[in-house]
Design an enzyme around this catalytic site. Structure first.
Site, PDB file in Angstrom:
ATOM      1  N   CYS A 132      51.936 -45.539 -14.950  1.00  0.00           N
ATOM      2  CA  CYS A 132      50.640 -45.984 -15.466  1.00  0.00           C
ATOM      3  C   CYS A 132      50.789 -46.454 -16.909  1.00  0.00           C
ATOM      4  CB  CYS A 132      49.634 -44.841 -15.364  1.00  0.00           C
ATOM      5  SG  CYS A 132      48.029 -45.264 -16.028  1.00  0.00           S
ATOM      6  N   CYS A 135      47.950 -45.444 -19.209  1.00  0.00           N
ATOM      7  CA  CYS A 135      47.925 -44.025 -19.591  1.00  0.00           C
ATOM      8  C   CYS A 135      48.997 -43.727 -20.639  1.00  0.00           C
ATOM      9  CB  CYS A 135      48.207 -43.122 -18.394  1.00  0.00           C
ATOM     10  SG  CYS A 135      47.363 -43.561 -16.887  1.00  0.00           S
ATOM     11  N   ASP A 136      50.198 -44.269 -20.475  1.00  0.00           N
ATOM     12  CA  ASP A 136      51.345 -43.825 -21.273  1.00  0.00           C
ATOM     13  C   ASP A 136      51.913 -44.868 -22.232  1.00  0.00           C
ATOM     14  OD1 ASP A 136      51.193 -41.459 -19.852  1.00  0.00           O
ATOM     15  OD2 ASP A 136      52.518 -42.175 -18.273  1.00  0.00           O
TER      16      ASP A 136
END
Ligand code: FAD
Length: 305
Positions: A132, A135-136
């Site tokens: 992701c 997300c990261d």
């Protein structure tokens, strides 16, 4: 006993909930995550949903859920462990030991990312390997990152990472990308992105976290090390259909066989969204499936009276 239980509260499940509630069905939605929205929550920007150009995926998920809440849809946070077909009712077991009953069930459990299945992937997941970018991605600000894949998600990930990373490699096993033309044009115009066509990852290496990838050029058969601190895997999705394995309604790819009315060959069991066998898996088609599944479930519930 509920009229309808919907498993999953991504776009398909939430759309089904809205239509079912408005159709007067006593509806319960079961969701394993504390938040609704499904895969949409991990999407940085959604630019192809009619009327919401450029919306942030998280905001979109929240808006979908608010709509269902406003109509008074009932939700329960739990993991569904099994579905049992007991003739006129379905019995659903959940992870708190509870057993719930409904006349009809809509499976809207969506999909999860596929893996590369190479040495180092599992070991470094969360330590440089991610599925992701939204997300990261921020962990790799100013660093080198690699994205693996050639579809829309891989292209979107590479574009997103290029905004913060020093350099982004896009590795694709084929000699042309599959993603939308508009994304390809945007990606190819970025000065810090290098596309490596016909390349595959053989191994992910490092000490405590990812330091490099062992990559193979499929044309020359040569392998070499590519320095990167982050690897973003975007090589497709796998439908979450284990719950209906006993019903024998899935094709060889694991997708549920159901037509546009979302009805499966098991009476009272419907499938909506990314779990269903269909040509295009997107938010808009998941939402459409949810509506169709709810209407089919309503007709089925009425026929049981
Ligand atoms: P999902 O969104 O996968 O939701 C399934 C839900 O079911 C989840 O909330 C999950 O927690 C829950 N669940 C699963 N198993 C259980 C269980 N056993 N018990 C309880 N709950 C369970 N589409 C677009 O249209 N435009 C885009 O720009 C776009 N970008 C994307 C970017 C990324 C990174 C990704 C991953 C996807 C993107 N998509 C995009 C695709 C889109 O997100 C999906 O097609 C859509 O979310 C499918 O909706 P769904 O409801 O079928 O499944």
């Amino acid at each position: 006993m509920h009229d309808l239980i919907i498993i999953g509260s991504g776009p398909a499940g939430l759309s089904a909930a809205v239509y079912a509630k408005r159709a007067g069905l006593d509806t319960l939605v079961l969701e394993k995550n504390p938040m609704s929205g499904g895969q949409v929550l991990n999407t940085y920007e959604v630019d192809n949903y009619l009327g919401m150009p450029g919306i942030n995926g998280f905001d979109m998920g929240m808006q979908f859920r608010e709509h269902a809440d406003k109509l008074g849809v009932e939700f329960k946070e739990c993991l569904v462990c099994s579905i049992e077909d007991a003739g006129e009712k379905k019995v659903i077991s959940v992870d708190d030991g509870g057993r719930l009953e409904a006349k009809a069930v809509i499976l809207a459990t969506g999909a999860v990312h596929a893996s590369l299945c190479v040495p180092g992937e599992e070991r470094f997941t969360g330590k440089g390997v991610s599925y992701c970018a939204t997300c990261d991605g921020a962990f790799y600000r100013g660093k080198r990152a690699a994205v693996v894949g050639g579809g829309d998600v891989a292209l979107e990930d590479a574009i997103y990472l290029a905004r913060m990373c020093e350099k982004v490699y896009l590795l694709h096993r084929r000699d042309e990308l599959r993603g939308a033309d508009i994304l390809q044009r945007e990606l190819k115009a970025l000065p810090n992105v290098e596309i490596l066509y016909s390349h595959v990852v053989e191994e992910i290496q490092g000490e405590d976290s990812v330091e490099r990838l062992l990559v193979k050029n499929l044309k020359t058969e040569e392998s070499f090390a590519l320095e990167a601190s982050g690897v973003f895997v975007a090589v497709g999705i796998r439908p979450v259909t284990e719950l209906v394995a006993p019903f024998d309604i899935c094709d060889e790819g694991g997708y549920v066989a159901a037509g546009e009315d979302c009805a499966t060959k098991t009476q009272g069991l419907f499938a909506a969204g990314d779990v269903r066998k269909k040509p295009l898996r997107q938010i808009v088609t998941a939402v459409a499936d949810g509506a169709n599944a709810a209407m089919s479930a309503a007709a089925y519930v009425r026929s049981c009276l």
